[in-house]
Write an enzyme that holds these catalytic residues in place. Structure first.
Site, PDB file in Angstrom:
ATOM      1  N   HIS A   1     -18.108   5.293   4.574  1.00 31.29           N
ATOM      2  CA  HIS A   1     -16.976   6.184   4.354  1.00 31.29           C
ATOM      3  C   HIS A   1     -15.674   5.663   4.962  1.00 31.29           C
ATOM      4  O   HIS A   1     -14.593   5.921   4.450  1.00 31.29           O
ATOM      5  CB  HIS A   1     -17.326   7.545   4.955  1.00 31.29           C
ATOM      6  CG  HIS A   1     -16.250   8.570   4.818  1.00 31.29           C
ATOM      7  ND1 HIS A   1     -15.741   8.946   3.592  1.00 31.29           N
ATOM      8  CD2 HIS A   1     -15.576   9.308   5.754  1.00 31.29           C
ATOM      9  CE1 HIS A   1     -14.800   9.870   3.787  1.00 31.29           C
ATOM     10  NE2 HIS A   1     -14.680  10.092   5.070  1.00 31.29           N
TER      11      HIS A   1
ATOM     12  N   GLY B   1       1.487   3.887   4.018  1.00 31.78           N
ATOM     13  CA  GLY B   1       2.584   3.160   3.393  1.00 31.78           C
ATOM     14  C   GLY B   1       3.774   4.069   3.110  1.00 31.78           C
ATOM     15  O   GLY B   1       4.931   3.705   3.362  1.00 31.78           O
TER      16      GLY B   1
ATOM     17  N   GLU C   1      -5.836   2.729   7.331  1.00 32.50           N
ATOM     18  CA  GLU C   1      -7.239   2.341   7.469  1.00 32.50           C
ATOM     19  C   GLU C   1      -7.443   0.822   7.539  1.00 32.50           C
ATOM     20  O   GLU C   1      -8.475   0.362   8.025  1.00 32.50           O
ATOM     21  CB  GLU C   1      -8.069   2.947   6.330  1.00 32.50           C
ATOM     22  CG  GLU C   1      -9.554   2.889   6.614  1.00 32.50           C
ATOM     23  CD  GLU C   1     -10.400   3.615   5.577  1.00 32.50           C
ATOM     24  OE1 GLU C   1      -9.895   4.560   4.936  1.00 32.50           O
ATOM     25  OE2 GLU C   1     -11.569   3.222   5.418  1.00 32.50           O
TER      26      GLU C   1
ATOM     27  N   HIS D   1     -20.759   8.389   6.610  1.00 35.21           N
ATOM     28  CA  HIS D   1     -20.556   9.843   6.613  1.00 35.21           C
ATOM     29  C   HIS D   1     -21.903  10.499   6.303  1.00 35.21           C
ATOM     30  O   HIS D   1     -22.586  10.086   5.366  1.00 35.21           O
ATOM     31  CB  HIS D   1     -19.510  10.230   5.579  1.00 35.21           C
ATOM     32  CG  HIS D   1     -19.016  11.635   5.717  1.00 35.21           C
ATOM     33  ND1 HIS D   1     -19.808  12.725   5.439  1.00 35.21           N
ATOM     34  CD2 HIS D   1     -17.830  12.128   6.125  1.00 35.21           C
ATOM     35  CE1 HIS D   1     -19.116  13.828   5.663  1.00 35.21           C
ATOM     36  NE2 HIS D   1     -17.909  13.496   6.079  1.00 35.21           N
TER      37      HIS D   1
ATOM     38  N   GLY E   1      -0.383   4.559   0.030  1.00 32.90           N
ATOM     39  CA  GLY E   1      -1.103   5.765   0.428  1.00 32.90           C
ATOM     40  C   GLY E   1      -0.336   6.436   1.564  1.00 32.90           C
ATOM     41  O   GLY E   1       0.876   6.214   1.734  1.00 32.90           O
TER      42      GLY E   1
ATOM     43  N   ARG F   1     -19.780  12.088  13.577  1.00 27.02           N
ATOM     44  CA  ARG F   1     -20.494  11.593  12.398  1.00 27.02           C
ATOM     45  C   ARG F   1     -21.563  10.545  12.707  1.00 27.02           C
ATOM     46  O   ARG F   1     -22.610  10.506  12.053  1.00 27.02           O
ATOM     47  CB  ARG F   1     -19.496  10.995  11.423  1.00 27.02           C
ATOM     48  CG  ARG F   1     -18.650  12.072  10.817  1.00 27.02           C
ATOM     49  CD  ARG F   1     -17.534  11.504   9.996  1.00 27.02           C
ATOM     50  NE  ARG F   1     -16.724  12.628   9.525  1.00 27.02           N
ATOM     51  CZ  ARG F   1     -15.590  12.491   8.858  1.00 27.02           C
ATOM     52  NH1 ARG F   1     -15.121  11.292   8.573  1.00 27.02           N
ATOM     53  NH2 ARG F   1     -14.923  13.551   8.471  1.00 27.02           N
TER      54      ARG F   1
ATOM     55  N   SER G   1     -17.303  17.085   1.975  1.00 29.20           N
ATOM     56  CA  SER G   1     -16.484  17.071   3.195  1.00 29.20           C
ATOM     57  C   SER G   1     -17.168  17.755   4.378  1.00 29.20           C
ATOM     58  O   SER G   1     -17.953  18.683   4.231  1.00 29.20           O
ATOM     59  CB  SER G   1     -15.156  17.762   2.911  1.00 29.20           C
ATOM     60  OG  SER G   1     -14.492  18.038   4.116  1.00 29.20           O
TER      61      SER G   1
ATOM     62  N   GLY H   1       0.843  -1.187   0.000  1.00 23.83           N
ATOM     63  CA  GLY H   1       0.000   0.000   0.000  1.00 23.83           C
ATOM     64  C   GLY H   1       0.877   1.235   0.000  1.00 23.83           C
ATOM     65  O   GLY H   1       1.806   1.352   0.806  1.00 23.83           O
TER      66      GLY H   1
HETATM   67  C1  LIG Z   1     -13.475  10.943  -0.004  1.00 27.79           C
HETATM   68  C2  LIG Z   1     -12.679  10.779   1.251  1.00 27.79           C
HETATM   69  C3  LIG Z   1     -12.384  11.887   2.042  1.00 27.79           C
HETATM   70  C4  LIG Z   1     -11.646  11.749   3.210  1.00 27.79           C
HETATM   71  N1  LIG Z   1     -11.361  12.879   3.942  1.00 27.79           N
HETATM   72  C5  LIG Z   1     -10.580  12.751   5.053  1.00 27.79           C
HETATM   73  C6  LIG Z   1     -10.195  13.911   5.805  1.00 27.79           C
HETATM   74  O1  LIG Z   1     -10.545  15.032   5.480  1.00 27.79           O
HETATM   75  N2  LIG Z   1      -9.427  13.739   6.897  1.00 27.79           N
HETATM   76  C7  LIG Z   1      -8.991  12.508   7.300  1.00 27.79           C
HETATM   77  O2  LIG Z   1      -8.280  12.420   8.287  1.00 27.79           O
HETATM   78  N3  LIG Z   1      -9.349  11.401   6.606  1.00 27.79           N
HETATM   79  C8  LIG Z   1     -10.116  11.492   5.494  1.00 27.79           C
HETATM   80  N4  LIG Z   1     -10.456  10.365   4.782  1.00 27.79           N
HETATM   81  C9  LIG Z   1      -9.942   9.069   5.209  1.00 27.79           C
HETATM   82  C10 LIG Z   1      -8.485   8.911   4.844  1.00 27.79           C
HETATM   83  O3  LIG Z   1      -8.226   9.567   3.628  1.00 27.79           O
HETATM   84  C11 LIG Z   1      -8.077   7.470   4.676  1.00 27.79           C
HETATM   85  O4  LIG Z   1      -8.508   6.714   5.749  1.00 27.79           O
HETATM   86  C12 LIG Z   1      -6.571   7.346   4.600  1.00 27.79           C
HETATM   87  O5  LIG Z   1      -6.044   8.209   3.612  1.00 27.79           O
HETATM   88  C13 LIG Z   1      -6.194   5.939   4.301  1.00 27.79           C
HETATM   89  O6  LIG Z   1      -4.820   5.858   4.006  1.00 27.79           O
HETATM   90  P1  LIG Z   1      -4.123   4.450   3.921  1.00 27.79           P
HETATM   91  O7  LIG Z   1      -2.661   4.708   3.869  1.00 27.79           O
HETATM   92  O8  LIG Z   1      -4.606   3.564   4.973  1.00 27.79           O
HETATM   93  O9  LIG Z   1      -4.596   3.758   2.565  1.00 27.79           O
HETATM   94  P2  LIG Z   1      -5.040   4.205   1.094  1.00 27.79           P
HETATM   95  O10 LIG Z   1      -4.683   5.594   0.775  1.00 27.79           O
HETATM   96  O11 LIG Z   1      -6.416   3.739   0.944  1.00 27.79           O
HETATM   97  O12 LIG Z   1      -4.086   3.314   0.192  1.00 27.79           O
HETATM   98  C14 LIG Z   1      -4.217   1.923   0.073  1.00 27.79           C
HETATM   99  C15 LIG Z   1      -3.067   1.420  -0.763  1.00 27.79           C
HETATM  100  O13 LIG Z   1      -3.092  -0.013  -0.779  1.00 27.79           O
HETATM  101  C16 LIG Z   1      -2.965  -0.485  -2.108  1.00 27.79           C
HETATM  102  N5  LIG Z   1      -3.602  -1.803  -2.160  1.00 27.79           N
HETATM  103  C17 LIG Z   1      -4.846  -2.160  -1.776  1.00 27.79           C
HETATM  104  N6  LIG Z   1      -5.027  -3.482  -1.950  1.00 27.79           N
HETATM  105  C18 LIG Z   1      -3.874  -3.980  -2.438  1.00 27.79           C
HETATM  106  C19 LIG Z   1      -3.411  -5.272  -2.814  1.00 27.79           C
HETATM  107  N7  LIG Z   1      -4.192  -6.330  -2.729  1.00 27.79           N
HETATM  108  N8  LIG Z   1      -2.135  -5.419  -3.265  1.00 27.79           N
HETATM  109  C20 LIG Z   1      -1.322  -4.347  -3.376  1.00 27.79           C
HETATM  110  N9  LIG Z   1      -1.701  -3.096  -3.032  1.00 27.79           N
HETATM  111  C21 LIG Z   1      -2.954  -2.923  -2.567  1.00 27.79           C
HETATM  112  C22 LIG Z   1      -3.603   0.597  -2.944  1.00 27.79           C
HETATM  113  O14 LIG Z   1      -3.140   0.549  -4.268  1.00 27.79           O
HETATM  114  C23 LIG Z   1      -3.123   1.853  -2.215  1.00 27.79           C
HETATM  115  O15 LIG Z   1      -1.839   2.210  -2.620  1.00 27.79           O
HETATM  116  C24 LIG Z   1     -11.200  10.474   3.613  1.00 27.79           C
HETATM  117  C25 LIG Z   1     -11.495   9.367   2.825  1.00 27.79           C
HETATM  118  C26 LIG Z   1     -12.226   9.502   1.657  1.00 27.79           C
HETATM  119  C27 LIG Z   1     -12.529   8.289   0.846  1.00 27.79           C
END
Ligand SMILES: Cc1cc2nc3c(=O)[nH]c(=O)nc-3n(C[C@H](O)[C@H](O)[C@H](O)COP(=O)(O)OP(=O)(O)OC[C@H]3O[C@@H](n4cnc5c(N)ncnc54)[C@H](O)[C@@H]3O)c2cc1C
Ligand code: SF4
Ligand code: SF4
Ligand code: FES
Lengths: 544, 236
Positions: free
Chosen positions: A348, A13, A372, A236, A10, A285, A250, A8
């Site tokens: 959400h 990661g 997440e 949400h 994001g 929320r 948002s 991951g």
């Molecule tokens: C529309 C929206 C608005 C939001 N607004 C806010 C906000 O204002 N403030 C806040 O704090 N939070 C907010 N959130 C929540 C927050 O953005 C997320 O919870 C957070 O960014 C998640 O980050 P992450 O690093 O866990 O994963 P993600 O950014 O979800 O990344 C997941 C990664 O895993 C990879 N992946 C998934 N499955 C596999 C697999 N099987 N093999 C290889 N790679 C894989 C994907 O390619 C990606 O790179 C929002 C979420 C959304 C959807």
């Protein structure tokens, strides 16, 4: 031992990869698509930290209290203390990497967000996730150039390598597949899961991204790793349906003065302001979504709730929400400056996931989780702005934890081993058929709405049994097992708390249920137990 | 609403391209090209216009709301995001092709790794703490919005994969660094900007109105050129 494997790319990661690199430890950064396409780029409203730049005397202790209260006292207090204590440092770090947070008079300014009385949310219009990701991707590139971060974009995780039996089981690596060439690679080494929320369990019904299929989460669950608090799914309050998904409006919209109303006897009723005079539209929320559900079911009200942004000053639109206005105009053909926007709650965020301790270790040695996909910090309900913080901080803590655990052992920079092309038939077996995705989703959707009840949940559980008795590929089975664990957790928690509201048990029951719901899969059977929440320690709890 | 999708397909990198037509019908006026592709791929028994069985169409998507750049492709001759193009705004037959500046993986999926390689080649990272001030915020925000979708490269007469000219997709993110770097650190960055972008750009601005993120290319370039080319290191 090989490199550390991060799945991951994001926020969590990238944070893990950069912090490992800073400690001189090489990693493979594996993701289905490049970082620019991760769900984190969608985050809008902002990131929380008690920076106290608004003259309100904010403190990490208040951020801690709000987070615990928002999560209805279900989060690990030691982990939350670490999170809130380090939040200012995290945001300052992102600022030093050039994140263009909103500034005025040469200082970073903060906005209001749900569940918090003080201004604590740093932001960049309503594209905060995007600008944070850009800064972090650029910083990661520095370490790619230094040979410490090795990118494997367009790669999917195919398997988790587990060695040993019973108590001695540990995770020793991954097998990944290049989706462009179908080449398989074996990646030995510890694993940090940063694979995001399990949106794909509810395809089309969440605000998230398509590649977060939930397949990997399901695989990890089926392998017997402990999961926590799966029943807590955040709806949400302000989302709208667009083709293929729910689009988020948002919380910043309400933070900047947006108001929710419904037509009662033909007249606008600002129900949140009437019921909750103190925080009004900015209640956590879970509360807002539930109130929307209640009012839209009243006989004297029309079913549609509206978000009224027509009273916002022109300067707010221009400086703080111009991107949001453009988006609403484009997808809904409504100009929020002049007309209210019809909204309804949508899935959400997943508070539950891989259960980790304050050091982000899972129940399987060698496997860590952050962001997440992990169950940490948010308890029964996540506060807006705490998720990006949790992802950035969690990635950092996981990296530090791996560093400590691996001390003494040599993490060398071996390339992953090429296992050749994935056989065609093997690829078929691993497929998840769209029809099975749909079936699972419709069963879960029926049981896991905003208001839940024994009979509905039992009927969903029965539906899952039938699904599991059918002819499924291994991946489809894993997904159904994860679904079953969510429903079983919701059935077992016979109380209402945060995002889990039971019409048959509307009260909170601390004596029985102020505990973490632990779900574990053993040979296809699912066990649910309730485990006490760790006691608050005097240090901040992040030392593994 | 009924549409025909005319898709330029390829089974793999090596195989010869062919055209295949699909019929798509929907009552929802808000659906996009991305929705159509998603629903066609979800069909358990996908058939082309002549009723022959067809394998699912390979393409990339993630956010479905114009925020991630994954679904860039050539739609009726113009590089666009599939999730941005409403079916209702298209003619009866919609022609879909993969971006032409990158190696095709299969169907509409292309390998855009060269974009990442280019960003590494121009050393796109801060070498020092960002000097954040009110003044640079707007430019830094705008530059941070680049999706790395590749649409601007598609229309650029001077860009080709593997060439030394890195195109607008690197100039835009680079303008963040130029705006944020402390004055003392700008020299090396300026050299790279001039060498890998400014000197190779014909300034025709063929890319001007193509960016699906709506980034104001002119504005950012004026800023970057002032800093890097005209060496106004002191007053950005
Ligand atoms: C529309 C929206 C608005 C939001 N607004 C806010 C906000 O204002 N403030 C806040 O704090 N939070 C907010 N959130 C929540 C927050 O953005 C997320 O919870 C957070 O960014 C998640 O980050 P992450 O690093 O866990 O994963 P993600 O950014 O979800 O990344 C997941 C990664 O895993 C990879 N992946 C998934 N499955 C596999 C697999 N099987 N093999 C290889 N790679 C894989 C994907 O390619 C990606 O790179 C929002 C979420 C959304 C959807
Ligand atoms: S101005 Fe012309 S040459 Fe320069 S990047 Fe744009 S299209 Fe390419
Ligand atoms: S500048 Fe615009 S068109 Fe070019 S890659 Fe970035 S987002 Fe795409
Ligand atoms: S799917 Fe993200 S831009 Fe189209």
């Amino acid at each position: 031992m090989g490199r550390v494997n991060i799945v991951g790319a994001g926020l969590s990661g990238l944070s893990a990869a950069i912090h490992l690199a800073k400690a001189g430890i090489p990693c493979n950064l594996i993701s289905a698509l490049p970082s620019e396409r991760a769900q984190s780029v969608l985050a809008e409203g902002g990131i929380n930290a008690a920076l106290d730049t608004m003259g309100e005397h904010d403190t990490p202790a208040e951020h801690f209290a709000d987070t615990m209260k928002g999560g209805v006292d279900l989060a690990d207090p030691n982990a939350v203390a670490g999170l809130t204590e380090h939040a200012p440092e995290i945001v300052r770090w992102m600022f030093s990497l050039g994140t263009p947070f909103q500034m005025e008079e040469e200082r970073l300014i903060l906005r209001n967000f749900g569940g918090q009385k003080k201004k604590r949310t740093a932001y960049s219009k309503s594209s905060t996730g995007k600008v944070l990701m850009t800064a972090l991707i650029d910083e990661a590139r520095r370490w790619e150039d230094a040979g410490l971060i090795h990118r494997f974009s367009h790669h999917l995780t195919e398997d988790l390598t587990i060695e040993g039996e019973g108590e001695d089981r540990c995770c020793s690596g991954l097998v990944i597949r290049d989706t462009y060439t179908s080449r398989l690679l074996n990646c030995p080494g510890p694993v940090i899961l940063c694979s995001g929320g399990m949106n794909g369990i509810f395809p089309g019904l969440t605000t998230g991204t398509v590649p977060n299929t939930g397949n990997l989460t399901a695989l990890v669950f089926a392998k017997g790793v402990e999961f926590g608090n799966l029943e807590f799914i955040q709806y949400h309050p302000t989302t709208v349906g667009i083709p293929g998904k729910r689009m988020l409006i948002s919380e910043a919209a309400r933070g900047e003065g947006g108001r929710l109303f419904i037509l009662r006897d033909g007249k606008p009723w600002y129900f949140m302001e009437e019921k909750y005079p103190e925080l009004g539209n900015l209640m956590p929320r879970d509360v807002v979504s539930r109130e929307m559900f209640f009012v839209s079911h009243r006989p004297d009200c029309e079913p549609q709730v509206y978000l009224d942004l027509t009273g916002l000053p022109a300067a707010t639109w221009e400086k703080k929400l111009s991107d949001m206005r453009e988006e609403i105009l484009h997808y809904l053909s409504i100009d929020p400056v002049t007309a209210p926007v019809p909204v309804s709650p949508g899935i959400h965020f997943f508070m539950g996931g891989v259960l980790v301790d304050a050091a982000h270790r899972s129940s399987l040695p060698g496997l860590y989780a952050a962001g997440e996909c992990a169950c940490q910090y948010h308890g029964a309900n996540r506060l807006g702005g705490n998720s990006m913080l949790g992802a950035l901080y969690g990635g950092k803590v996981a990296a530090e934890s791996v560093t400590l655990t691996c001390k003494g052992e040599s993490l060398h920079s071996d390339e992953p081993v090429d296992l050749g092309l994935a056989p065609t038939q093997w690829r078929e077996e691993r497929m998840v058929a769209p029809v099975q995705v749909e079936r699972l989703c419709s069963v879960l959707w029926e049981g896991l709405g905003i208001a839940r009840e024994e009979t509905v949940l039992s009927s969903a559980a029965k539906g899952l049994e039938e699904l599991l008795a059918g002819d499924l590929t291994p991946w489809e089975r894993n997904r159904a097992l994860l679904g079953k664990a969510i429903v079983s957790s919701a059935l077992a928690r016979r109380e209402s708390r945060g995002a889990h509201y039971r019409t048959d048990f509307p009260q909170r029951d601390d004596a029985q249920f102020q505990k973490t719901t632990v779900a574990v899969c053993r040979d296809g059977a699912i066990d649910i137990v309730f485990r006490p929440i760790p006691e608050r320690r005097t240090d901040n709890g992040t030392n593994p | 609403m009924e549409r025909i999708l005319d898709i330029l397909r390829r089974d793999s990198r090596e195989s010869t391209p062919y055209r295949q037509f699909f019929h798509y019908e929907t009552a929802d006026e808000t659906e996009t090209v991305a929705t159509a592709l998603m629903k066609l791929c979800d069909a358990s028994d996908l058939r082309d216009l002549s009723g022959e069985p067809a394998r699912p169409i390979l393409w990339e998507c993630s956010c479905l709301q114009k925020k991630c750049g994954a679904c860039a492709m050539v739609i009726d001759g113009i590089p666009r995001l599939a999730c941005d193009v409403k079916l209702a705004d298209c003619k009866e037959t919609i022609r879909l092709e993969p971006l032409r500046k990158f190696p095709v993986v299969a169907d509409l999926t292309v390998d855009r790794t060269v974009m990442q390689d280019n960003l590494r080649a121009i050393r796109l990272w801060l070498t020092d703490q960002a000097a954040m001030r009110d003044k640079v915020m707007d430019a830094a925000y705008e530059a941070s919005r680049c999706l790395q979708c590749g649409c601007c490269l598609e229309v650029c007469p001077n860009f080709y994969a593997g060439g030394s000219f890195t195109g607008m997709a690197s100039a835009i993110p680079f303008s963040r660094l130029l705006a944020e770097l402390p004055v003392s650190q700008r020299k090396e960055a300026a050299k790279l900007y001039t060498g890998r972008f400014y000197n190779g750009c014909g300034k025709s601005l063929a890319c001007r109105n193509i960016c699906p993120a709506g980034i104001d290319v002119d504005d950012l370039l004026v800023n970057s050129n002032a800093i890097a080319v005209w060496k106004r290191f002191g007053k950005p």
